[in-house]
Design a protein around this motif. Structure first.
Motif, mmCIF file in Angstrom:
data_model
loop_
_atom_site.group_PDB
_atom_site.id
_atom_site.type_symbol
_atom_site.label_atom_id
_atom_site.label_comp_id
_atom_site.label_asym_id
_atom_site.label_seq_id
_atom_site.Cartn_x
_atom_site.Cartn_y
_atom_site.Cartn_z
ATOM 1 N N ALA A 56 37.015 5.216 -15.248
ATOM 2 C CA ALA A 56 37.629 6.251 -16.084
ATOM 3 C C ALA A 56 38.644 7.014 -15.259
ATOM 4 O O ALA A 56 38.577 7.062 -14.027
ATOM 5 N N ALA A 81 39.125 4.532 -20.190
ATOM 6 C CA ALA A 81 39.859 5.557 -20.931
ATOM 7 C C ALA A 81 40.261 6.699 -20.004
ATOM 8 O O ALA A 81 39.707 6.876 -18.911
ATOM 9 N N TYR A 83 40.438 10.762 -19.924
ATOM 10 C CA TYR A 83 39.880 11.971 -20.535
ATOM 11 C C TYR A 83 40.762 13.150 -20.141
ATOM 12 O O TYR A 83 41.053 13.354 -18.965
ATOM 13 N N GLU A 84 41.151 13.939 -21.138
ATOM 14 C CA GLU A 84 42.094 15.030 -20.912
ATOM 15 C C GLU A 84 41.697 16.229 -21.768
ATOM 16 O O GLU A 84 40.909 16.092 -22.710
ATOM 17 N N GLU A 86 41.821 19.087 -24.659
ATOM 18 C CA GLU A 86 42.393 19.178 -25.999
ATOM 19 C C GLU A 86 43.665 20.014 -25.968
ATOM 20 O O GLU A 86 43.778 20.977 -25.208
ATOM 21 N N GLU A 111 44.323 4.460 -23.302
ATOM 22 C CA GLU A 111 43.420 5.087 -24.270
ATOM 23 C C GLU A 111 43.144 6.513 -23.811
ATOM 24 O O GLU A 111 42.650 6.733 -22.704
ATOM 25 N N ARG A 112 43.442 7.483 -24.678
ATOM 26 C CA ARG A 112 43.311 8.887 -24.316
ATOM 27 C C ARG A 112 42.239 9.549 -25.173
ATOM 28 O O ARG A 112 42.211 9.378 -26.397
ATOM 29 N N ARG A 113 41.380 10.331 -24.526
ATOM 30 C CA ARG A 113 40.283 10.987 -25.221
ATOM 31 C C ARG A 113 40.333 12.495 -24.957
ATOM 32 O O ARG A 113 39.832 12.978 -23.931
ATOM 33 N N THR A 115 39.237 16.172 -24.800
ATOM 34 C CA THR A 115 37.874 16.630 -24.560
ATOM 35 C C THR A 115 37.833 18.151 -24.521
ATOM 36 O O THR A 115 38.607 18.794 -23.808
ATOM 37 N N THR A 119 31.952 19.808 -22.951
ATOM 38 C CA THR A 119 31.584 18.485 -23.462
ATOM 39 C C THR A 119 31.223 17.561 -22.309
ATOM 40 O O THR A 119 31.979 17.429 -21.346
ATOM 41 N N THR A 121 30.133 13.641 -21.033
ATOM 42 C CA THR A 121 30.240 12.221 -21.354
ATOM 43 C C THR A 121 29.607 11.419 -20.227
ATOM 44 O O THR A 121 29.784 11.752 -19.051
#
Length: 261
Positions: A56, A81, A83-84, A86, A111-113, A115, A119, A121
């Protein structure tokens, strides 16, 4: 866990044969392209590339020195992915400082998620949690807590000093390794006027205090020794000396060096 410093704010964290990256940087000269500043006018930091096949990529925020699409593409496995934090929405002027990284990440097909803070993960052997941070120019930012085998590593991106330290420690316990920015840069960007005279990222004394409030074992300085643009981005001088004067327990890593916890 083994934590390797990639230069500037970039780190690679290994556990049980898997690894993740946080804020890797490849092209340090591209960081202030959005201002129209030529590369020759910058003093970029030294960086070393991450390895491939990371599980990741974690981004503290979408400023180009923390969200380099080329470095992430090189670092990540095909299924991994990014992770960034919001986003906050807003018009083009509000988004100016994050538009370059946002465009490059999208163009790279990563792929960007997005967060939200608090939160958690699970990624292989790692539990990663986005924690509150405050960006000096008001853009979305998080800190990343990485846990594995009972150990905790907390990466503070380039947050300013804030009041979440106690709540973070109460919920998750003290970090074994704290990666904290120390260059205390004052900034004057065209989309954030009038400019604030306060530092847009923690200075050495603030980083030392954050480590004390978080009850961190090891404090590893990041986000120093690079980028000095008169009138635009001005870091403090003697950051490392000031940090070691403010706190005795400091672990300074050279480029590509590691610490284990």
């Amino acid at each position: 866990m083994k934590i390797r410093w990639l230069g500037w704010a970039g780190v690679e964290i290994d556990q049980q044969g898997e690894h993740i990256v946080i804020d890797p940087l490849e092209d340090a000269t591209a960081v202030f392209a959005w201002t129209g500043m030529a590369p020759a006018e910058m003093t970029p930091p030294e960086v070393t590339p991450p390895r491939g096949a990371a599980s990741a990529g974690l981004i503290t925020h979408l400023h180009r020195d923390h969200a380099d699409a080329a470095a992430l593409s090189q670092a990540l496995s095909p299924q991994a992915a990014v992770y960034e934090p919001e986003g906050y929405d807003g018009g083009a002027a509000e988004q100016l400082a994050i538009a370059q990284a946002d465009h490059e990440l999208t163009a790279a097909g990563l792929e960007r998620r997005p967060t939200a803070p608090w939160t958690t993960t699970t990624i292989g052997p790692f539990r990663v949690t986005a924690l509150p941070a405050v960006d000096g120019s008001g853009d979305p930012q998080v800190s990343w807590l990485v846990e594995a085998s009972g150990k905790r590593v907390l990466h503070l991106g380039d947050t300013i000093f804030h009041g979440w330290w106690w709540r973070i420690t109460e919920r998750f316990g003290a970090p074994d390794v704290l990666l904290a920015p120390i260059n205390g840069a004052r900034v004057s960007f065209p989309h954030r006027q009038p400019a604030s005279p306060l530092p847009a990222v923690m200075d050495p004394e603030q980083a030392a205090l954050a480590a004390e409030l978080l009850q961190a074992d090891h404090l590893v300085p990041i986000h120093h020794e690079g980028y000095s643009l008169p009138g635009l981005y001005e870091p403090v001088t003697d950051a490392l000396r000031r940090l070691t004067s403010a706190r005795s327990r400091v672990t300074t890593l050279g480029l590509g060096e590691s610490i284990e916890t």
